[in-house]
Design a protein around this motif. Sequence first.
Motif, PDB file in Angstrom:
ATOM      1  N   GLY A   1       0.819  -1.209   0.000  1.00  0.00           N
ATOM      2  CA  GLY A   1       0.000   0.000   0.000  1.00  0.00           C
ATOM      3  C   GLY A   1       0.849   1.252   0.000  1.00  0.00           C
ATOM      4  N   GLN A   2       1.927   1.223   0.777  1.00  0.00           N
ATOM      5  CA  GLN A   2       2.825   2.370   0.808  1.00  0.00           C
ATOM      6  C   GLN A   2       3.492   2.570  -0.546  1.00  0.00           C
ATOM      7  OE1 GLN A   2       6.209   1.939   3.454  1.00  0.00           O
ATOM      8  NE2 GLN A   2       6.153   4.113   3.957  1.00  0.00           N
ATOM      9  N   LEU A   3       3.894   1.496  -1.170  1.00  0.00           N
ATOM     10  CA  LEU A   3       4.531   1.591  -2.475  1.00  0.00           C
ATOM     11  C   LEU A   3       3.547   2.102  -3.528  1.00  0.00           C
ATOM     12  CD1 LEU A   3       7.151   1.159  -3.997  1.00  0.00           C
ATOM     13  CD2 LEU A   3       6.508  -1.234  -4.333  1.00  0.00           C
ATOM     14  N   GLU A   4       2.321   1.644  -3.431  1.00  0.00           N
ATOM     15  CA  GLU A   4       1.291   2.107  -4.372  1.00  0.00           C
ATOM     16  C   GLU A   4       1.108   3.612  -4.278  1.00  0.00           C
ATOM     17  OE1 GLU A   4      -2.466   3.618  -5.618  1.00  0.00           O
ATOM     18  OE2 GLU A   4      -2.098   3.199  -3.494  1.00  0.00           O
ATOM     19  N   LYS A   5       1.102   4.137  -3.064  1.00  0.00           N
ATOM     20  CA  LYS A   5       0.955   5.584  -2.883  1.00  0.00           C
ATOM     21  C   LYS A   5       2.157   6.329  -3.454  1.00  0.00           C
ATOM     22  CE  LYS A   5      -1.916   5.199   1.276  1.00  0.00           C
ATOM     23  NZ  LYS A   5      -1.962   5.406   2.758  1.00  0.00           N
ATOM     24  N   ASN A   6       3.358   5.787  -3.236  1.00  0.00           N
ATOM     25  CA  ASN A   6       4.549   6.449  -3.759  1.00  0.00           C
ATOM     26  C   ASN A   6       4.556   6.494  -5.281  1.00  0.00           C
ATOM     27  OD1 ASN A   6       5.550   6.912  -1.188  1.00  0.00           O
ATOM     28  ND2 ASN A   6       6.835   5.088  -1.169  1.00  0.00           N
ATOM     29  N   LEU A   7       4.035   5.465  -5.912  1.00  0.00           N
ATOM     30  CA  LEU A   7       4.029   5.412  -7.372  1.00  0.00           C
ATOM     31  C   LEU A   7       3.127   6.474  -7.994  1.00  0.00           C
ATOM     32  CD1 LEU A   7       4.071   1.556  -7.943  1.00  0.00           C
ATOM     33  CD2 LEU A   7       5.682   3.184  -8.950  1.00  0.00           C
ATOM     34  N   ARG A   8       2.204   7.007  -7.220  1.00  0.00           N
ATOM     35  CA  ARG A   8       1.296   8.005  -7.773  1.00  0.00           C
ATOM     36  C   ARG A   8       2.034   9.260  -8.226  1.00  0.00           C
ATOM     37  NH1 ARG A   8      -3.243   7.877  -2.938  1.00  0.00           N
ATOM     38  NH2 ARG A   8      -3.756   5.652  -3.082  1.00  0.00           N
ATOM     39  N   CYS A   9       3.204   9.521  -7.660  1.00  0.00           N
ATOM     40  CA  CYS A   9       3.927  10.740  -8.006  1.00  0.00           C
ATOM     41  C   CYS A   9       4.341  10.774  -9.469  1.00  0.00           C
ATOM     42  CB  CYS A   9       5.150  10.904  -7.113  1.00  0.00           C
ATOM     43  SG  CYS A   9       6.503   9.773  -7.494  1.00  0.00           S
ATOM     44  N   ILE A  10       4.400   9.612 -10.098  1.00  0.00           N
ATOM     45  CA  ILE A  10       4.834   9.555 -11.496  1.00  0.00           C
ATOM     46  C   ILE A  10       3.861  10.303 -12.403  1.00  0.00           C
ATOM     47  CG2 ILE A  10       5.178   7.963 -13.433  1.00  0.00           C
ATOM     48  CD1 ILE A  10       6.361   5.996 -11.417  1.00  0.00           C
ATOM     49  N   SER A  11       2.585  10.283 -12.049  1.00  0.00           N
ATOM     50  CA  SER A  11       1.579  10.961 -12.867  1.00  0.00           C
ATOM     51  C   SER A  11       1.160  12.297 -12.266  1.00  0.00           C
ATOM     52  CB  SER A  11       0.356  10.059 -13.043  1.00  0.00           C
ATOM     53  OG  SER A  11      -0.165   9.653 -11.782  1.00  0.00           O
ATOM     54  N   ALA A  12       1.973  12.862 -11.370  1.00  0.00           N
ATOM     55  CA  ALA A  12       1.628  14.137 -10.735  1.00  0.00           C
ATOM     56  C   ALA A  12       1.609  15.260 -11.761  1.00  0.00           C
ATOM     57  CB  ALA A  12       2.626  14.464  -9.626  1.00  0.00           C
ATOM     58  N   GLN A  13       0.772  16.254 -11.515  1.00  0.00           N
ATOM     59  CA  GLN A  13       0.697  17.403 -12.403  1.00  0.00           C
ATOM     60  C   GLN A  13       1.972  18.232 -12.278  1.00  0.00           C
ATOM     61  OE1 GLN A  13      -2.184  20.405 -11.156  1.00  0.00           O
ATOM     62  NE2 GLN A  13      -2.197  19.558  -9.089  1.00  0.00           N
ATOM     63  N   PRO A  14       2.329  18.971 -13.315  1.00  0.00           N
ATOM     64  CA  PRO A  14       3.522  19.830 -13.246  1.00  0.00           C
ATOM     65  C   PRO A  14       3.368  20.879 -12.153  1.00  0.00           C
ATOM     66  CG  PRO A  14       2.741  19.583 -15.516  1.00  0.00           C
ATOM     67  CD  PRO A  14       1.684  19.008 -14.634  1.00  0.00           C
ATOM     68  N   PHE A  15       4.492  21.378 -11.685  1.00  0.00           N
ATOM     69  CA  PHE A  15       4.493  22.426 -10.680  1.00  0.00           C
ATOM     70  C   PHE A  15       4.371  23.792 -11.351  1.00  0.00           C
ATOM     71  CE2 PHE A  15       6.355  18.970  -8.325  1.00  0.00           C
ATOM     72  CZ  PHE A  15       5.930  19.168  -7.031  1.00  0.00           C
ATOM     73  N   SER A  16       3.586  24.655 -10.743  1.00  0.00           N
ATOM     74  CA  SER A  16       3.501  26.030 -11.215  1.00  0.00           C
ATOM     75  C   SER A  16       4.699  26.823 -10.710  1.00  0.00           C
ATOM     76  CB  SER A  16       2.207  26.679 -10.724  1.00  0.00           C
ATOM     77  OG  SER A  16       2.243  26.831  -9.309  1.00  0.00           O
ATOM     78  N   ASP A  17       4.948  27.989 -11.323  1.00  0.00           N
ATOM     79  CA  ASP A  17       6.037  28.840 -10.851  1.00  0.00           C
ATOM     80  C   ASP A  17       5.811  29.256  -9.409  1.00  0.00           C
ATOM     81  OD1 ASP A  17       7.220  28.641 -13.318  1.00  0.00           O
ATOM     82  OD2 ASP A  17       6.407  30.542 -14.065  1.00  0.00           O
ATOM     83  N   GLU A  18       4.564  29.524  -9.038  1.00  0.00           N
ATOM     84  CA  GLU A  18       4.249  29.930  -7.675  1.00  0.00           C
ATOM     85  C   GLU A  18       4.570  28.824  -6.684  1.00  0.00           C
ATOM     86  OE1 GLU A  18       0.440  31.565  -5.035  1.00  0.00           O
ATOM     87  OE2 GLU A  18       0.196  31.001  -7.141  1.00  0.00           O
ATOM     88  N   GLU A  19       4.247  27.574  -7.029  1.00  0.00           N
ATOM     89  CA  GLU A  19       4.538  26.451  -6.143  1.00  0.00           C
ATOM     90  C   GLU A  19       6.042  26.252  -5.981  1.00  0.00           C
ATOM     91  OE1 GLU A  19       0.613  23.653  -6.995  1.00  0.00           O
ATOM     92  OE2 GLU A  19       2.360  23.516  -8.300  1.00  0.00           O
ATOM     93  N   ILE A  20       6.777  26.344  -7.071  1.00  0.00           N
ATOM     94  CA  ILE A  20       8.218  26.177  -7.006  1.00  0.00           C
ATOM     95  C   ILE A  20       8.824  27.266  -6.137  1.00  0.00           C
ATOM     96  CG2 ILE A  20      10.353  26.318  -8.350  1.00  0.00           C
ATOM     97  CD1 ILE A  20       8.917  23.662  -8.609  1.00  0.00           C
TER      98      ILE A  20
END
Length: 337
Positions: free
Chosen positions: A318-337
């Motif tokens: 379950g922990q690994l499954e959650k970590n794998l979600r980052c692969i499809s994460a949306q790009p970061f905005s300039d404000e977030e960075i």
Amino acid sequence: MDIKKPYTPAPDRYEQSEQMYRRCGRSGVLLPKISLGFWHNFGSVDPYERSREITHYAFDHGITHFDLANNYGPVYGSAEETMGRLMDDSFRPYRDELFIATKAGYDMWEGPYGNWGSRKYLMASLNQSLQRMHLDYVDLFYSHRYDPETPLEETLQALVDIVRSGKALYVGISRWPLEALKTADQYLRERDVPLLIYQGRLNLLDREPQEEGIMDYCADHGIGFISFSPLAQGLLTDRYLNCESTAEGTVSGIPAGSRMTRGKFLKEDMLTPELLDYLKHLNGIAQGRNETLAEMALAWILHQRGVTSVLVGASSTGQLEKNLRCISAQPFSDEEI
């Protein structure tokens, strides 16, 4: 009598290949963006069946890179022994689909030859690692840390000779300072054993490889970069977000049984009120992205220039499954960075 069913990996494990893999520097190697580290959870004190379940899940979801070291456990050597059992039980037919790494550089056995970066230690350690893992070769062998006493040429020539012996296909270094990295890059390149990858600690709380110039050097010279401790030993998860600052300038509410209460690598005094406030600030950004803090922390690393892969540990599928979600994460905005 416990008879295990033969392991058959998921037939669709490479369906997301374009999204899952990145080229490692200017080499021919593709590594998964998320790689599985054996530092914790795969030693002799951990249930073997859980290790088997986690590694099966990883491979079923395209994680082809397993990262070990000679003294991972506990006890020292036992994570590699677990890998050896896994090879025999599950992964032998799929050896050529795996990219297995191990390392030597920290204390492993008593006496003057079981530590640091001498030719004697590196070669003896790799021979032991191959025996424990039931392998003829590893795909990647690291010098696990910089040795200020041993001549760099001795350590580096040992790496060259290890590749030429066929016991490792590629070599890497971990946690070497920038000037030593430059020396290693030049020395190895001149001997046609180019440095494949640099392993360093990079996360939202520790950006030393960026600040020191290591990541820029790697990106500019075709060397891959893989991050370890991407969640800062669990600080960059939801584990400590319910803690509270006290009037005495400390933090209360640290969860019982957490890594911080065990105090080996992560100690309670590391969680200051200032750090807790920052973690809650980061969590607010993650919530705005519809992500957990851990997912965002991993995605942030993958967003950095030159990063090939992120090493994660896992105590459950379950922990690994959650970590794998980052692969499809949306790009970061300039404000977030």
